[in-house]
Design a protein around this motif. Structure first.
Motif, PDB file in Angstrom:
ATOM      1  N   GLU A  29      -8.936  -9.956  10.543  1.00 15.42           N
ATOM      2  CA  GLU A  29      -8.841 -10.696   9.286  1.00 15.42           C
ATOM      3  C   GLU A  29      -8.259  -9.894   8.117  1.00 15.42           C
ATOM      4  O   GLU A  29      -7.444 -10.378   7.357  1.00 15.42           O
ATOM      5  CB  GLU A  29     -10.225 -11.247   8.887  1.00 15.42           C
ATOM      6  N   ASN A  30      -8.701  -8.640   8.010  1.00 19.34           N
ATOM      7  CA  ASN A  30      -8.237  -7.823   6.875  1.00 19.34           C
ATOM      8  C   ASN A  30      -6.925  -7.090   7.166  1.00 19.34           C
ATOM      9  O   ASN A  30      -6.523  -6.204   6.415  1.00 19.34           O
ATOM     10  CB  ASN A  30      -9.317  -6.808   6.488  1.00 19.34           C
ATOM     11  N   GLY A  31      -6.294  -7.437   8.256  1.00 20.34           N
ATOM     12  CA  GLY A  31      -5.025  -6.788   8.581  1.00 20.34           C
ATOM     13  C   GLY A  31      -5.178  -5.525   9.407  1.00 20.34           C
ATOM     14  O   GLY A  31      -4.203  -4.833   9.700  1.00 20.34           O
ATOM     15  N   ARG A  32      -6.441  -5.241   9.808  1.00 26.07           N
ATOM     16  CA  ARG A  32      -6.640  -4.033  10.606  1.00 26.07           C
ATOM     17  C   ARG A  32      -6.191  -4.263  12.054  1.00 26.07           C
ATOM     18  O   ARG A  32      -6.452  -5.324  12.630  1.00 26.07           O
ATOM     19  CB  ARG A  32      -8.128  -3.640  10.599  1.00 26.07           C
TER      20      ARG A  32
ATOM     21  N   SER B 155      -7.111   2.298  15.033  1.00 25.65           N
ATOM     22  CA  SER B 155      -6.197   1.565  14.142  1.00 25.65           C
ATOM     23  C   SER B 155      -5.060   2.477  13.681  1.00 25.65           C
ATOM     24  O   SER B 155      -3.897   2.069  13.610  1.00 25.65           O
ATOM     25  CB  SER B 155      -6.940   1.048  12.913  1.00 25.65           C
ATOM     26  N   LEU B 156      -5.413   3.727  13.381  1.00 20.93           N
ATOM     27  CA  LEU B 156      -4.387   4.657  12.898  1.00 20.93           C
ATOM     28  C   LEU B 156      -3.378   5.022  13.984  1.00 20.93           C
ATOM     29  O   LEU B 156      -2.210   5.327  13.692  1.00 20.93           O
ATOM     30  CB  LEU B 156      -5.047   5.931  12.358  1.00 20.93           C
TER      31      LEU B 156
ATOM     32  N   GLN C 183      -2.630  -0.063   7.750  1.00 23.50           N
ATOM     33  CA  GLN C 183      -3.591   0.826   8.438  1.00 23.50           C
ATOM     34  C   GLN C 183      -3.889   2.042   7.573  1.00 23.50           C
ATOM     35  O   GLN C 183      -5.021   2.516   7.503  1.00 23.50           O
ATOM     36  CB  GLN C 183      -3.071   1.275   9.822  1.00 23.50           C
ATOM     37  N   ILE C 184      -2.851   2.532   6.911  1.00 18.74           N
ATOM     38  CA  ILE C 184      -3.065   3.704   6.055  1.00 18.74           C
ATOM     39  C   ILE C 184      -3.960   3.323   4.872  1.00 18.74           C
ATOM     40  O   ILE C 184      -4.897   4.054   4.522  1.00 18.74           O
ATOM     41  CB  ILE C 184      -1.717   4.289   5.551  1.00 18.74           C
ATOM     42  N   SER C 185      -3.700   2.161   4.275  1.00 15.03           N
ATOM     43  CA  SER C 185      -4.520   1.842   3.097  1.00 15.03           C
ATOM     44  C   SER C 185      -5.960   1.525   3.505  1.00 15.03           C
ATOM     45  O   SER C 185      -6.897   1.855   2.772  1.00 15.03           O
ATOM     46  CB  SER C 185      -3.887   0.754   2.217  1.00 15.03           C
TER      47      SER C 185
ATOM     48  N   ILE D 237      -7.563  13.167  12.376  1.00  9.79           N
ATOM     49  CA  ILE D 237      -6.744  12.065  12.891  1.00  9.79           C
ATOM     50  C   ILE D 237      -6.015  11.357  11.744  1.00  9.79           C
ATOM     51  O   ILE D 237      -4.857  10.939  11.880  1.00  9.79           O
ATOM     52  CB  ILE D 237      -7.613  11.077  13.716  1.00  9.79           C
ATOM     53  N   PHE D 238      -6.669  11.280  10.591  1.00 11.98           N
ATOM     54  CA  PHE D 238      -5.999  10.669   9.433  1.00 11.98           C
ATOM     55  C   PHE D 238      -4.774  11.512   9.039  1.00 11.98           C
ATOM     56  O   PHE D 238      -3.687  10.985   8.779  1.00 11.98           O
ATOM     57  CB  PHE D 238      -6.988  10.519   8.271  1.00 11.98           C
TER      58      PHE D 238
END
Ligand code: RAM
Length: 507
Positions: free
Chosen positions: A242-245, A267-268, A297-299, A337-338
């Motif tokens: 839903e939130n674009g993830r 997700s990343l 994904q970054i935001s 990982i980020f």
């Protein structure tokens, strides 16, 4: 959220499945005593006459994914009652020693590869509708009329995969173990290549993003079915939550749909997989189509940072995957990982010409990196720590190295300290070992990487693997975190890394 335009592109790229008929290699008996499992050749199954309580074990000579067919004959009177059979499919011999009725683990027992079937018409044929992943098939006659015996007059399997042997790039090495590791890794990849890159053809039989990252890398060095990677990327991009993830995995049936599981790291990895794919193909269309998904994904990951740019640790089981180790605290790994994903995002931003994002991510990268070294590094221990209990683990150090929080000789010294640190939480899956090998190669420690690969993946081979496993603990090869080897997956995508490493760095 469903982006129908992207979904259409994804499904248009689904590969064709190739079929191959595989004959039984041997009829065997499999027994176990204190010293281990013994496999013995028996006379051919076609000559056996089976009564109630009899059984036969077919060995197809190697792992396969597909559909079993059996032809039956009756010996004696006309069949006057159905035959009740129990058919079990096993990737490894060890699974045959488990009793499904005793399984009480947390993974659904419905994954157990076992069927009770009634054969009403003998002579006749039984075609199994369900796709199984196996090398061995054990057929037990649970009940049969006393007026006739059953003979299995023929047995064969239709193996399916989207990988084409003719596309496989050759691999040469003077070393027999390297050749064997490559062969087993390629077979693992091949059997997981179906309509999508599945994680394991036995379980969960779907597209998981952590597995896809490794499969895509191995694919570039072997079958080069790059459109299949593209299709999988589009599936994840088209079917976000839903939130674009980007979800952790996607189902195909009855309709393509994203799972509600989401994980910080998974997700990343979408960004990383797209970067790797772009490096390989230069596919500008895919980059432009999927760039906004990357940005999202970054935001979302950024929202997971505290005011100091440290990833907030969460108490929710599975918020970030990293490894199948319930003891492991994931915070420091997530920070690494980020960083790793941000580097990929910076590269893609440049390629797509998004200057603002490129600058924003470069700035964010520096802040997240500084935060890692200020708040998650213990000067006294000389190691990255994770969570409120300041846990030290292999995973945390490895991901900080892969994310370039620490580099060069400082990173090498970090690894030395890690190896001397008895209390460090260890790795439990080939997935995490893959990342360790990656870190060693990155730091120029190729020989160590090679030796470790030979020890770890070579260990599975010593234990009879013809495809690599989901989990492997050298101290207890038959361990299962799920409560039974009958639900372990012994052909698991995230284990196919040796094909990538050997071909790319050691050929
Ligand atoms: C397992 C799957 C898959 C992995 C996830 C996190 O159940 O088999 O390989 O990516 O968990």
């Amino acid at each position: 959220m469903k982006d129908l335009r992207l979904l259409k592109k994804a499904t248009a790229l689904f590969p064709r499945l190739n079929e191959k008929e595989i004959a039984v290699a041997e009829t065997v008996s499999i027994t176990r005593d204190g010293k281990g499992i013994k496999k013995k050749s028996l006379r051919d199954f076609r000559t056996m006459s089976l009564k109630k309580g009899d059984e036969v074990i077919l060995d197809f000579g190697g792992h396969l994914v597909g559909y079993l067919s059996l032809d039956f004959k009756n010996i004696g009177a006309h069949a006057d009652a159905p035959v009740l059979l129990r058919v079990r499919f096993a990737e490894r011999e060890v699974e045959l020693f488990e009793d499904a009725s005793e399984y009480s683990g947390w993974v659904s027992a419905s994954w157990i590869q076992e069927e009770l079937v009634k054969v009403d018409v003998v002579p006749g044929r039984l075609d199994f509708d369900r796709r199984y992943s196996f090398r061995f098939v054990r057929i037990e006659v649970m009940d049969i009329s006393s007026r006739f015996d059953l003979q299995i007059s023929e047995a064969w399997a239709k193996a399916v995969t989207s990988a084409r042997d003719t596309d496989l790039l050759p691999y040469e090495s003077a070393d027999p173990l390297d050749r064997e590791m490559d062969k087993v890794a390629v077979k693992t990849l091949k059997d997981c290549m179906q309509t999508v890159f599945e994680d394991g053809p036995k379980r969960d039989r779907r597209l998981w993003i952590g597995d896809l990252r490794i499969q895509a890398l191995a694919n570039y060095e072997t079958y080069r079915m790059n459109d299949m990677v593209k299709s999988c990327l589009y599936l994840f991009g088209a079917l976000t939550q839903e939130n674009g993830r980007v979800g952790a995995c996607v189902f195909l049936e009855p309709e393509p749909e994203v799972d509600d599981t989401c994980m910080f790291d998974y997700s990343l990895f979408f960004v990383v997989i797209l970067r790797d794919y772009y490096r390989k193909t230069g596919d500008q269309e895919a980059l432009e189509d999927l760039w906004q998904v990357c940005r999202r994904q970054i935001s979302l990951a950024r929202e997971g940072l505290d005011q100091h740019y440290v990833v907030k640790d969460l108490d929710v089981l599975g918020w970030c995957f990293v490894d199948w180790n319930l003891e492991l605290n994931k915070q420091a790994s997530a920070q690494g990982i980020f960083l790793y994903a941000l580097e990929a995002a910076i590269e893609l931003a440049e390629q797509v010409g998004d200057v603002l994002s490129e600058e924003e991510y470069a700035d964010l990268y520096n802040k997240v990196k500084d935060a890692a070294n200020t708040f998650l590094y213990d000067e006294k221990m000389g190691m990255y720590v994770s969570g409120k209990d300041r846990q030290i683990s292999f995973a945390s150090q490895i991901w900080m190295i892969l994310g370039n929080a620490v580099e060069g000789s400082a990173a090498l010294r970090l690894l030395e300290r890690l190896n001397g640190c008895d209390g460090a939480v260890k790795m439990v899956t080939p997935y995490m070992y893959h990342n360790y090998i990656d870190a060693l190669i990155k730091l120029g420690r190729k020989e160590d990487a090679h030796n470790l690969m030979r020890q770890y993946w070579g260990g599975m081979i010593k234990n009879g693997a013809d495809t690599f496993w989901e989990l492997y603990n050298p101290e207890n090869p038959d361990e299962s975190p799920y409560g039974g080897t009958i639900v372990n997956s012994y052909c698991h995508a995230w284990s196919c890394g040796p094909a990538y490493f050997l071909r790319k760095y050691f050929a």
